[in-house]
Design an enzyme around this catalytic site. Sequence first.
Site, PDB file in Angstrom:
ATOM      1  N   HIS A   1      42.706  39.493  45.514  1.00  0.00           N
ATOM      2  CA  HIS A   1      41.967  40.759  45.431  1.00  0.00           C
ATOM      3  C   HIS A   1      42.718  41.826  44.645  1.00  0.00           C
ATOM      4  O   HIS A   1      42.096  42.782  44.168  1.00  0.00           O
ATOM      5  CB  HIS A   1      41.694  41.297  46.838  1.00  0.00           C
ATOM      6  CG  HIS A   1      40.508  40.680  47.509  1.00  0.00           C
ATOM      7  ND1 HIS A   1      39.272  40.602  46.915  1.00  0.00           N
ATOM      8  CD2 HIS A   1      40.360  40.135  48.753  1.00  0.00           C
ATOM      9  CE1 HIS A   1      38.417  40.042  47.757  1.00  0.00           C
ATOM     10  NE2 HIS A   1      39.053  39.745  48.875  1.00  0.00           N
TER      11      HIS A   1
ATOM     12  N   HIS B   1      44.369  34.690  49.433  1.00  0.00           N
ATOM     13  CA  HIS B   1      43.067  35.378  49.362  1.00  0.00           C
ATOM     14  C   HIS B   1      43.270  36.871  49.105  1.00  0.00           C
ATOM     15  O   HIS B   1      42.642  37.452  48.199  1.00  0.00           O
ATOM     16  CB  HIS B   1      42.315  35.160  50.681  1.00  0.00           C
ATOM     17  CG  HIS B   1      40.977  35.828  50.753  1.00  0.00           C
ATOM     18  ND1 HIS B   1      39.792  35.129  50.774  1.00  0.00           N
ATOM     19  CD2 HIS B   1      40.621  37.139  50.815  1.00  0.00           C
ATOM     20  CE1 HIS B   1      38.777  35.981  50.845  1.00  0.00           C
ATOM     21  NE2 HIS B   1      39.260  37.212  50.880  1.00  0.00           N
ATOM     22  N   GLU B   2      44.139  37.502  49.894  1.00  0.00           N
ATOM     23  CA  GLU B   2      44.324  38.945  49.761  1.00  0.00           C
ATOM     24  C   GLU B   2      45.016  39.312  48.454  1.00  0.00           C
ATOM     25  O   GLU B   2      44.688  40.341  47.837  1.00  0.00           O
ATOM     26  CB  GLU B   2      45.131  39.477  50.953  1.00  0.00           C
ATOM     27  CG  GLU B   2      44.495  39.203  52.308  1.00  0.00           C
ATOM     28  CD  GLU B   2      43.039  39.616  52.401  1.00  0.00           C
ATOM     29  OE1 GLU B   2      42.682  40.670  51.829  1.00  0.00           O
ATOM     30  OE2 GLU B   2      42.246  38.891  53.033  1.00  0.00           O
TER      31      GLU B   2
ATOM     32  N   GLU C   1      37.902  49.736  54.486  1.00  0.00           N
ATOM     33  CA  GLU C   1      36.765  48.954  53.995  1.00  0.00           C
ATOM     34  C   GLU C   1      35.833  48.631  55.155  1.00  0.00           C
ATOM     35  O   GLU C   1      36.294  48.252  56.234  1.00  0.00           O
ATOM     36  CB  GLU C   1      37.226  47.649  53.337  1.00  0.00           C
ATOM     37  CG  GLU C   1      36.081  46.936  52.631  1.00  0.00           C
ATOM     38  CD  GLU C   1      36.518  45.623  51.965  1.00  0.00           C
ATOM     39  OE1 GLU C   1      35.852  45.210  51.012  1.00  0.00           O
ATOM     40  OE2 GLU C   1      37.492  45.024  52.410  1.00  0.00           O
TER      41      GLU C   1
ATOM     42  N   MET D   1      43.240  42.709  55.101  1.00  0.00           N
ATOM     43  CA  MET D   1      42.598  43.696  54.240  1.00  0.00           C
ATOM     44  C   MET D   1      43.468  43.930  53.021  1.00  0.00           C
ATOM     45  O   MET D   1      44.655  44.206  53.127  1.00  0.00           O
ATOM     46  CB  MET D   1      42.379  45.008  55.010  1.00  0.00           C
ATOM     47  CG  MET D   1      41.872  46.141  54.151  1.00  0.00           C
ATOM     48  SD  MET D   1      40.286  45.740  53.364  1.00  0.00           S
ATOM     49  CE  MET D   1      40.350  46.767  51.906  1.00  0.00           C
TER      50      MET D   1
ATOM     51  N   GLU E   1      34.418  38.564  47.679  1.00  0.00           N
ATOM     52  CA  GLU E   1      34.918  37.713  48.757  1.00  0.00           C
ATOM     53  C   GLU E   1      34.781  36.225  48.440  1.00  0.00           C
ATOM     54  O   GLU E   1      35.657  35.426  48.770  1.00  0.00           O
ATOM     55  CB  GLU E   1      34.186  38.042  50.063  1.00  0.00           C
ATOM     56  CG  GLU E   1      34.406  39.469  50.541  1.00  0.00           C
ATOM     57  CD  GLU E   1      35.881  39.817  50.723  1.00  0.00           C
ATOM     58  OE1 GLU E   1      36.707  38.903  50.906  1.00  0.00           O
ATOM     59  OE2 GLU E   1      36.210  41.017  50.664  1.00  0.00           O
TER      60      GLU E   1
END
Length: 722
Positions: free
Chosen positions: A393, A389-390, A189, A355, A412
Site C-alpha cells: 500500500h 500487504h501493508e 481509514e 492499517m 485492497e
Amino acid sequence: ISPSPKKRKAKRFWLNSSPNPSASSERPTLPNLSFPHTPPTPAVTMAAEQSAEHFRGQARLPGFAAPRRYDLRLTPDLAACTFAGSVSVSVDVAAPTRFLVVNAADLDVSPGDVHFAPKGSGQVLLPVEVTSALEDEILIIRFNEVLPLGEGTLVIAFQGTLNDKMKGFYRSVYELNGEKKNMAVTQFEPADARRCFPCWDEPSFKAVFKITLEVPCETVALSNMPVVEEKVNGPTKTVYFQESPIMSTYLVAVIVGMFDYVEAFTADGTVAPLPHYLPQVSLSLSPLGGSCWPHFPFAGTSVRVYTQVGKSAQGKFALEVAVKTLILFKEYFAVPYPLPKMDMIAIPDFASGAMENYGLVTYRETALLFDERHSAAANKQRVAVVVAHELAHQWFGNLVTMEWWTHLWLNEGFATWVSYLAADRFFPEWNVWIQFLEESTTGFRLDALAGSHPIEVDVNHVDEIDEIFDAISYRKGAAVIRMLQSYLGAEIFQKSLAAYIKRFAYSNAKTEDLWAALEEGSGEPVKTLMHSWTKQQGYPVVSVKLKDGKLELEQTQFLSSGSEGVGQWVVPITLCCCSYSVQQKFLFRGKQDDFNLSGLVECQKKDDFWIKLNVDQTGFYRVSYDEELASRLRHAVETNILSAADRYGVLDDTYALCMAGKQKLVTLLHLIAAYKNETEYTVLAHAINTSLSIYEMMAVAAPEELVNMKKFLIDFLEPFAQ
C-alpha cells in the site's frame, strides 16, 4: 450543537452530543480582525446567496476550496483520556464563497477559535457562524463577506476525547511493569481523521502535513515522518516531525506510548541488503531497554518494528520480512520507497488486521509479532503476508491513491494479490499460491449467492464504506487481479503497472486509469475484459466439450442455488493439453463458441490424453467438463500429472457443481477417491474437508447411506492415517 444555519451570538458550539468540558487548553491569541470589501460580480452575488443548507445531505465536500498544507498540533492527556489541538490549513479558494466546509465529528470547537487569513492581505476574518451538521459530520463556517480567491490560512482550535471505539484518536491499554497504562493511537481509514482534527477528510484532498505533538517526557511519540527536533519543558516535551509529502487524511498517523523496537537500515532511499542475522551479532539497545539491530556504517532509511516493552524480540521476523519486501517492491514498482523511514507498530487494541498509514503502519499484535518458541507456523505465514500487504500500500494506495472509495476494491484486492507474490518470492517452500486458492474459494462461495455484490460498488456516502470491506473486495478482488496478470503475462503486467505508478505518483487515480495503462502496455482490451468482472456480481461456469477436434464452450452464471443467472463475461481462457509445456490463451466473449486449437487433434490421439482449462486455477471461474473429459482428468489427478493447484481446482469445481445440483454425487465421490496418493497438504486438507461435508449432509438428507459413506471415508483416509 447548532442543528440549523440560523444566526447566533458567538458562543461555544459542541460538535458531539456529549461535550467534555474537562478537555481544556489555551486558545490561540487572535490578531486584529477586520473584514474585506469584495466588489460585487455575478459569481460573488451567487456566492452571497449561499446558505448552510446547500451543504447538508451531500455525499462529498464542495470543491470551491481545497487544502494544500496542514500544520497540526496535538496535546493528548493519557491520564484524562482527552486531547487538545489546533490546525492551521493552507487553503486554495478556487471559487467565490462565503463558506468553508470541513469534516469534523466528536470535537469541541468554539466560533471564537476559528479564523481565516487571506494570504498577503494583512487581514484576519472571523466567522459569523459555525454550524455542525451531525448527520453529515461536517463543520460549516460562514463568513460575513465573500472570501478572496487564492491562498489563505484557516485556523481552528479544538478539543476531543481519546475514545474507546478503536477509531479516530483513541486509547489502547497496555501493561508496563504490572501497571496498566494508556497509549494514544490513531485509526483514520476510512473516514475518521475528522474525529481527531477538522479536515477535508476525503482521499482526493491530498495535502502536506507538518505534525507537532506535546507529550509526557517519558513516552515515545511517533508519526508518519521522522522527528526533526524535541524540546523538553519540565514533565512534557514538544516533538516536531518532518513535513510529509502530499497524502490523504486517512493515512495520517499519531501514536504516543511506551515502546521498545528492533531496527534495520537502508541506503539512498532504497532498502539495502542487510547482513545475515548471525547469533554473534551484538544488538544495541532501544531507548527503553529493548534490543535493536546494529546501526550499519552506511546512512540510510530506518526500518523499525515497535512493540510493547519486553516484546521487541518478537518483532525480528516482521523486520526481516519488511526489509526484503521494500527491496522487492522497489524493483517491482520501479520506484523507490518514497519516505525516509518505515515504522511498524503492534497495538494491543486494534480493530482490523493492520492499517497502511504512510510510514507508520499499525498492526494487531498477532499480525506483526512472532515468537520462535511458542507461535504456530501458520502465524509466521500470516505475519509475512500481512506485512507485505501493508507495505504494498505504500506504493499502491499511498503514493497513488484512489480518487474515491468506489475504487477501494482495487486498493485492497491488489495489495492482497501482491502480498502473496512477495511471500512466494521469500518463502517458496510455503507454496502460498496453493493456499491462495483458499482465499479464492471464499470469494467463490460468497459470489455464488444471489445477494452478492459487484467488486466495484458506487459509494454515495461515507456510511457505506465499511459495508464493502468484505471478502468480495479483498479475495475476489485479488483473484481477478491474478487472473488478469496471468492472462497478460507477468512481465507485461509488471511493466505496465510500473508505468501507472510513475504516471499517477503523488496524485489520485481511478480503476479505469489502471486498465488504460495495462491496455496500453499489452495491446489487449483490458477495460472491456475487466468491466465484465468488476461491474457485475457473480462469475461464470464454463462447460467444455471436445468434438471433432474442436473445443465447444458455453458459459452461464454460476449460482450455488442451482438456478440460472443472466450474467455474461469476457473470460480469459487458459488451457493446456497433456502437458504444461505448451499453453494456449484466448478470450471467450460469447455465450457459446467453438475453438479450433492447434495441436488438439494430435494430443487427443494419446492414451494419456487430458485437457485442463483454467491452468493452475488463476482464473475466477469454474469449469464443468463432459463425462469423457472429466474421466481423463480424474486419471491425471490419480497419477499426479496435474499441478497441485489444478488438483485443488478440479476438486473444488466438482464439489461446487455437485452442491448446486449440476453434477451427480457419485461423480464427486469417484473424483475424491482419485486423491488417495495426494501429498500436498492444502489439496489433501480440501479433499478431507469435502468428504466430511458430504458425510454431514448425508446424515441429514440420506441417513440410510451413512454406513456406505463411512466405509468410503475409512478406505480413503486410512492410508494417510497410517
